[in-house]
Design a protein around this motif. Structure first.
Motif, PDB file in Angstrom:
ATOM      1  N   SER A 142      -2.777   8.169   0.904  1.00 14.35           N
ATOM      2  CA  SER A 142      -2.664   7.022   1.259  1.00 14.35           C
ATOM      3  C   SER A 142      -1.952   7.235   2.904  1.00 14.35           C
ATOM      4  O   SER A 142      -1.583   8.332   3.080  1.00 14.35           O
ATOM      5  N   THR A 143      -2.174   6.291   3.815  1.00 16.58           N
ATOM      6  CA  THR A 143      -1.392   6.175   4.915  1.00 16.58           C
ATOM      7  C   THR A 143      -0.609   4.791   5.124  1.00 16.58           C
ATOM      8  O   THR A 143      -0.775   4.112   3.839  1.00 16.58           O
ATOM      9  N   MET A 144       0.034   4.498   6.363  1.00 14.17           N
ATOM     10  CA  MET A 144       0.870   3.092   6.302  1.00 14.17           C
ATOM     11  C   MET A 144      -0.140   2.023   6.308  1.00 14.17           C
ATOM     12  O   MET A 144       0.272   1.014   6.389  1.00 14.17           O
ATOM     13  N   ASP A 145      -1.448   2.342   6.340  1.00  9.26           N
ATOM     14  CA  ASP A 145      -2.250   1.484   6.431  1.00  9.26           C
ATOM     15  C   ASP A 145      -2.843   0.859   5.025  1.00  9.26           C
ATOM     16  O   ASP A 145      -3.423  -0.024   4.749  1.00  9.26           O
ATOM     17  N   ASP A 146      -2.131   1.437   4.007  1.00  4.59           N
ATOM     18  CA  ASP A 146      -2.665   1.205   2.677  1.00  4.59           C
ATOM     19  C   ASP A 146      -1.502   0.468   1.925  1.00  4.59           C
ATOM     20  O   ASP A 146      -0.350   0.435   2.316  1.00  4.59           O
ATOM     21  N   PRO A 147      -1.885  -0.434   0.879  1.00  8.94           N
ATOM     22  CA  PRO A 147      -0.692  -1.060   0.116  1.00  8.94           C
ATOM     23  C   PRO A 147       0.200  -0.265  -0.635  1.00  8.94           C
ATOM     24  O   PRO A 147       1.508  -0.941  -0.769  1.00  8.94           O
ATOM     25  N   ARG A 148      -0.153   0.929  -1.070  1.00  8.08           N
ATOM     26  CA  ARG A 148       1.049   1.594  -1.382  1.00  8.08           C
ATOM     27  C   ARG A 148       1.057   3.109  -1.014  1.00  8.08           C
ATOM     28  O   ARG A 148       0.752   4.130  -1.319  1.00  8.08           O
ATOM     29  N   PRO A 149       1.818   3.185   0.342  1.00  8.41           N
ATOM     30  CA  PRO A 149       2.032   4.333   1.089  1.00  8.41           C
ATOM     31  C   PRO A 149       3.186   5.165   0.363  1.00  8.41           C
ATOM     32  O   PRO A 149       4.002   4.655  -0.268  1.00  8.41           O
ATOM     33  N   ARG A 150       3.177   6.348   0.736  1.00  7.18           N
ATOM     34  CA  ARG A 150       4.123   7.027   0.342  1.00  7.18           C
ATOM     35  C   ARG A 150       5.429   7.012   1.302  1.00  7.18           C
ATOM     36  O   ARG A 150       5.419   8.191   2.258  1.00  7.18           O
ATOM     37  N   PHE A 151       5.866   6.172   1.390  1.00  4.76           N
ATOM     38  CA  PHE A 151       7.020   5.467   2.444  1.00  4.76           C
ATOM     39  C   PHE A 151       8.165   5.111   1.521  1.00  4.76           C
ATOM     40  O   PHE A 151       8.238   4.341   0.546  1.00  4.76           O
TER      41      PHE A 151
END
Length: 513
Positions: free
Chosen positions: A352-361
């Motif tokens: 996943s990236t920051m464009d996704d609803p569940r990023p690894r952030f």
């Protein structure tokens, strides 16, 4: 009935800076406890403690376990809306809407720090922004805004509603009744019910949470009405003024340590030539009030004096992240570790990236108008970096991978990438995001600030992009949240060290002539 007059004092506004909307406050002896909305972020519903209503310290979050809220599949704008926190019978009570999730919930705890219960779903409450209050006989009243979020009647608004409730089971004991719903402005919401010297007061927000936001109040000799509106309603609003704090509303009433009265409420600090953009979204502010002929006369909400610069650093040496760290819809503990490489936060990507609803952030709120974030990262095993996020459709990122550093911008459906090779061996890279308030009258001053994305490599600094901050502001994104800045991994495994923040608020702009 005329309660004793306040002894007003100017608070150090904002009381809780950064994205902390919809504040609710309760007093327990000489202690104050405050809760705020958190929407799609986990852990959720941040909790703060104070002895003076001025200096606040985060003591935890009410939502610390998956399942307390249905966050994993919460759509944009959903999640934890508008908590009310109260204390009764030796317990803390917190009612909140899990919007587009579990519905309206009742949580309890013996200590505000938690742990909090799993939450009971209210039965017979179809709406948002619940309040909980008890009369002298112990009858529990839940008062709420009758906005339907689901079903065939989704979007319908029934005004301010109320039921008697069994708070232990969450079961409404009667059909909802309609109460006073304000002066006729749109979106009557955020009701709070109080008994003061035998008189019941119903305070609400109306006008929408945008620039027309306001506070209105009514009174009755009964908790279930009928209510008489204050002749001076709205008793608080910044609309059509040049005040630096706008959108003031969604207030809660509390006694001050000196025996007076105060309101805590949300507000925004818009910037730019037209004061149209608020990077940090809705924050928590306070103001004093006096009582005149049984009605509150509320002072305008003013910013406090510009404080000294604030700085903090996290070397990730603990066993768990502090309560200020938040992730998006999923717990960071599911995919990150502080023990895998002691002294590092190790984040495992899943594609996943920051464009996704569940990023690894996992990040922290921007809390000052001028701010600098930086983190040192080991990108030898993956791709990741630092992101300034409003939501999955509005974010700026600076990331590194083996041999390359990139800046990314996502604004709605538009995306742009800037890329440069990293000179020499550069497994260890420091990435940095600097927010500079816009000054002057040129094109750059139309937005609230400039966002600089850069990296520090063995060969020196590399600035990849300088971007307009208006596109990562609450108004542009039409978001209920504000900026959160933190680390992420998009590929492989990335280890982070020395997360640093420095922030300062410039002096408030002078009123316009």
């Amino acid at each position: 009935m005329t309660p004793p007059p306040a002894r007003p004092a100017a608070p150090a506004n904002p009381l809780v800076p950064g994205f902390h909307p919809d504040p609710s406050v309760t007093r327990v002896g000489d202690d104050y406890y405050l809760a705020c909305s958190s929407f799609e972020y986990f852990p959720g519903i941040p909790l703060f403690h104070s002895h003076d209503l001025v200096n606040w310290r985060q003591i935890g979050n009410a939502v610390t376990r998956p399942g307390q809220l249905a966050l994993e599949k919460t759509p944009l704008l959903g999640g934890a809306w508008a908590p009310t926190i109260r204390f009764r019978d030796g317990r803390f009570w917190l009612v909140v809407t899990d919007a587009m999730g579990r519905g309206s919930l009742v949580f309890t705890a013996d200590r505000a720090e938690g742990p909090w219960s799993d939450g009971i779903v209210m039965q017979g409450v179809s709406g948002i922004d619940p309040d909980i209050a008890w009369d002298a006989d112990g009858t529990c009243f839940v008062t709420y805004s009758g906005l339907r979020l689901d079903g065939d009647r989704a979007g319908e608004h029934l005004g301010i509603q109320q039921v008697r409730m069994d708070p232990e089971t969450g079961r409404a004991l009667e059909e909802p009744r309609s109460l006073w719903s304000g002066t006729g402005l749109m979106f009557p919401e955020a009701p709070h019910l109080y008994e003061i010297d035998g008189v019941w007061y119903l305070m609400i927000a109306e006008g929408g949470t945008e620039r027309g936001h306001s506070v209105s109040i009514a009174r009755s000799d009964r908790p279930d009405g009928p209510f008489e509106g204050c002749p001076a309603n709205p008793v608080l609003s910044a609309r059509s003024t040049d005040r630096p704090v706008q959108n003031t509303g969604h207030a809660d009433l509390v006694r001050t340590p000196d025996g007076g009265w105060a309101l805590v409420m949300l507000g925004m600090r818009p910037r730019g030539l037209t004061r149209a953009f608020s990077p940090m979204g809705r924050e928590t502010f306070g103001t004093a009030l006096e009582w005149v002929d049984g009605w509150p006369v509320v002072r305008p909400v003013e910013p406090g004096p510009a404080p000294q610069p604030v700085g903090y650093e996290d070397d990730f040496t603990g066993t768990e992240l502090g309560p200020q760290w938040i992730s998006v819809r999923t717990p960071a503990a599911d995919w990150s570790s502080l023990t895998e490489r002691p002294g590092r936060l190790v984040v495992h990507a899943d594609g996943s990236t920051m464009d996704d609803p569940r990023p690894r952030f996992v990040g922290r709120r921007q809390q000052h108008q001028a701010a600098e974030f930086s983190v040192r990262m080991d990108c030898s095993g993956g791709t990741g970096g630092l992101s300034l996020r409003i939501d999955e459709h509005h974010h700026y990122d600076i990331e590194a991978a083996a041999g390359v550093v990139r800046a990314r911008a996502r604004v709605g459906g538009l995306r742009q990438v800037w890329e440069q090779p990293l000179p020499g061996p550069a497994d260890e890279v420091t990435v940095r995001i600097v927010v500079e308030p816009a000054e002057g009258t040129g094109p750059d001053a139309l937005g609230p600030d400039l966002v600089r994305l850069s990296a520090w490599t063995p060969a020196g600094p590399v600035e990849l992009a300088v971007l307009d901050g208006r596109y990562v502001s609450a108004e542009t994104a039409a978001a209920f949240t504000g900026r959160v800045v933190g680390v992420y991994a998009a590929e492989g495994v990335v280890a982070f060290d020395r997360f640093r923040y420095r922030g300062q608020d410039p002096a408030a702009p002078a009123p316009r002539p």
